[in-house]
Design an enzyme around this catalytic site. Structure first.
Site, PDB file in Angstrom:
ATOM      1  N   CYS A 118     -23.096   2.021 -17.304  1.00  0.00           N
ATOM      2  CA  CYS A 118     -24.377   2.744 -17.312  1.00  0.00           C
ATOM      3  C   CYS A 118     -24.977   2.794 -18.716  1.00  0.00           C
ATOM      4  O   CYS A 118     -24.545   3.580 -19.551  1.00  0.00           O
ATOM      5  CB  CYS A 118     -24.176   4.162 -16.764  1.00  0.00           C
ATOM      6  SG  CYS A 118     -25.677   5.150 -16.782  1.00  0.00           S
ATOM      7  N   CYS A 165     -26.626   6.081 -19.692  1.00  0.00           N
ATOM      8  CA  CYS A 165     -25.679   7.138 -20.052  1.00  0.00           C
ATOM      9  C   CYS A 165     -25.076   6.906 -21.434  1.00  0.00           C
ATOM     10  O   CYS A 165     -24.919   7.843 -22.210  1.00  0.00           O
ATOM     11  CB  CYS A 165     -24.520   7.187 -19.057  1.00  0.00           C
ATOM     12  SG  CYS A 165     -25.015   7.037 -17.341  1.00  0.00           S
ATOM     13  N   ASP A 166     -24.701   5.673 -21.726  1.00  0.00           N
ATOM     14  CA  ASP A 166     -23.832   5.430 -22.888  1.00  0.00           C
ATOM     15  C   ASP A 166     -24.457   4.640 -24.029  1.00  0.00           C
ATOM     16  O   ASP A 166     -23.838   4.517 -25.094  1.00  0.00           O
ATOM     17  CB  ASP A 166     -22.559   4.693 -22.411  1.00  0.00           C
ATOM     18  CG  ASP A 166     -21.782   5.528 -21.398  1.00  0.00           C
ATOM     19  OD1 ASP A 166     -21.841   6.767 -21.482  1.00  0.00           O
ATOM     20  OD2 ASP A 166     -21.131   4.947 -20.509  1.00  0.00           O
TER      21      ASP A 166
END
Ligand code: NDP
Length: 315
Positions: free
Chosen positions: A134, A137-138
Site C-alpha cells: 500500500c 499507507c507507507d
C-alpha cells in the site's frame, strides 16, 4: 436449528470490527466470526500514520487489538474460525464454520480482499519492514530513498507515480515486455523522470540488513538471463488484489473482479445481507474508509431488523 442471532459479522478487519462496535452498542449482541487472518490486512503492517486520532501513528496490530476490545466491551461475541459455507436464501440465514452452525436474521460480510503477493519467503518476512502492498499507507516512510514497484497494471502505475513524491527514484519491475495499464496511466508513469522500468523482469529475492530492513532486490531478466542486485529501501508489490468472496459466489451479485456489488449504502443483492470494507471496494482500500463502511453496514442492518415484522422476529 440453532437459535437465530440478530446479526452475524464475518471478518475482523476495520470494517468488521466497526460494524461490531456499532451493532453491539445498538444492543444487537453481534457474533463476529474472525476468520483465519483475524484483524485483516493491518496485521501485516507496522506503523499506521493515516488513521485519524493517532497523531504519532499506531502499529497496525495495536490498532486492531484496540478495535477488537472496544467491540467486545460493548457486547460483541468473538469466535475464532473460518466460515466454510453460507446459505443466504434460507431464513434465518445459515452460516457454517468447521466447528459450528449459526443462524442469523441479518449478515454483515466484511471478509476483505487479500493483496496478491509474489510468493517469496523474504517478501513475507519483510512485510512491514520495507515490503509493502500500500503506497498510500507507507510511501511517506521512504522520503529521499530509492524504492521499487512490482506490477504492470493501473495500480502499479498509480503507486509508482505517487511514490515519486517521496522517493528519489522508483524502479518499476514488470514481468512482460510491455506494461498492461490503461494508456493514460502508462503515459503518466512513463513521463515521470523519477521512474525507470525494468521489463521482462521478475523480483527473485529481497535482501535485508542486520536489523531486518530492506536493502536490495534481486531482479532476473528472463530475456537476457541476467541477474542484478539493485539497492532499494522499499519494495511495493502492486500486482492486484483478490476479494475474499469465494464463499458467496452464485449467491450474491458480484462484479467481474469478484467484488460484491452494493447499492443504497451497503445493501447487497440479497435482503438482510450487507457488505462493507474492501470486499466491496476496490478503489479506496483504506482502513478509515473500511471502518466508515462498517459503520454504514451496522446502521443498515439495524434499520433492516427494525423493519422485520414482529411475528418473523422469533424465527
Ligand atoms: P491488475 O490485475 O490489473 O494488474 C496486475 C498486474 O500485476 C499485471 O500487470 C500482472 O501481470 C501483474 N502480476 C500479477 N501477478 C504477478 C506476479 N506474480 N509477478 C509479477 N507480476 C504479476 O491489478 P491492478 O491492481 O493494477 O488493477 C485492478 C483493477 O483496478 C483494474 O481494473 C484497474 O484498471 C483498476 N485500477 C484503476 C485505477 C485508476 O483508474 N486510477 C488505479 C488502480 C487500479 P500480467 O499482465 O503479466 O498478468
Amino acid at each position: 436449528m440453532p437459535t437465530a442471532r440478530k446479526v452475524i459479522i464475518i471478518g475482523s478487519g476495520p470494517a468488521g470490527l466497526t460494524a461490531a462496535l456499532y451493532t453491539a452498542r445498538a444492543n444487537l449482541n453481534p457474533l463476529i466470526i474472525e476468520g483465519v487472518e483475524a484483524g485483516g490486512q493491518l496485521m501485516l503492517t507496522t506503523m499506521v500514520e493515516n488513521y485519524p486520532g493517532y497523531r504519532d501513528g499506531i502499529m497496525g496490530p495495536d490498532l486492531m487489538a484496540g478495535m477488537r476490545s472496544q467491540a467486545e466491551k460493548f457486547g460483541g461475541d468473538m469466535v475464532q474460525g473460518n466460515v466454510t459455507a453460507v446459505d443466504l436464501c434460507a431464513r434465518p440465514i445459515i452460516v457454517r464454520t468447521s466447528e459450528a452452525e449459526y443462524a442469523t436474521r441479518s449478515l454483515i460480510i466484511a471478509t476483505g480482499a487479500s493483496a496478491r503477493l509474489l510468493g517469496l519467503p523474504s517478501e513475507r518476512q519483510l512485510m512491514g519492514h520495507g515490503v509493502s502492498t500500500c503506497a498510500t499507507c507507507d510511501g511517506y516512510f521512504f522520503r529521499g530513498q530509492e524504492i521499487a514497484v512490482v506490477g504492470g497494471g493501473d495500480s502499479a502505475m498509480e503507486e509508482a507515480v505517487f511514490l515519486t513524491r517521496f522517493a528519489t527514484k522508483v524502479t518499476g519491475v514488470r514481468r512482460r515486455d510491455s506494461l498492461r495499464a490503461s494508456k493514460i496511466m502508462q503515459d503518466k508513469a512513463r513521463a515521470n523522470e523519477k521512474i525507470a522500468w525494468m521489463l521482462d523482469s521478475e523480483v527473485k529475492d529481497i535482501h535485508a540488513n542486520g536489523t531486518g530492513e530492506v536493502t536490495a532486490m534481486v531482479v532476473h531478466n528472463h530475456k537476457t538471463n541476467e541477474q542484478t542486485t539493485i539497492p532499494v529501501a522499499g519494495v511495493f508489490v502492486a500486482i492486484g488484489h483478490t476479494p475474499n468472496t469465494a464463499l458467496f459466489r452464485g449467491q450474491l451479485e458480484m462484479d467481474a473482479g469478484g467484488y460484491i456489488i452494493t447499492h443504497d449504502g451497503t445493501k447487497t443483492s440479497v435482503e438482510g445481507v450487507f457488505a462493507c470494507g474492501d470486499v466491496q471496494d476496490h478503489i479506496y482500500r483504506q482502513a478509515v474508509t473500511a471502518a466508515g463502511s462498517g459503520c454504514m453496514a451496522a446502521l443498515d442492518a439495524e434499520r433492516y431488523l427494525e423493519r422485520i415484522p414482529e411475528h418473523l422476529q422469533t424465527i
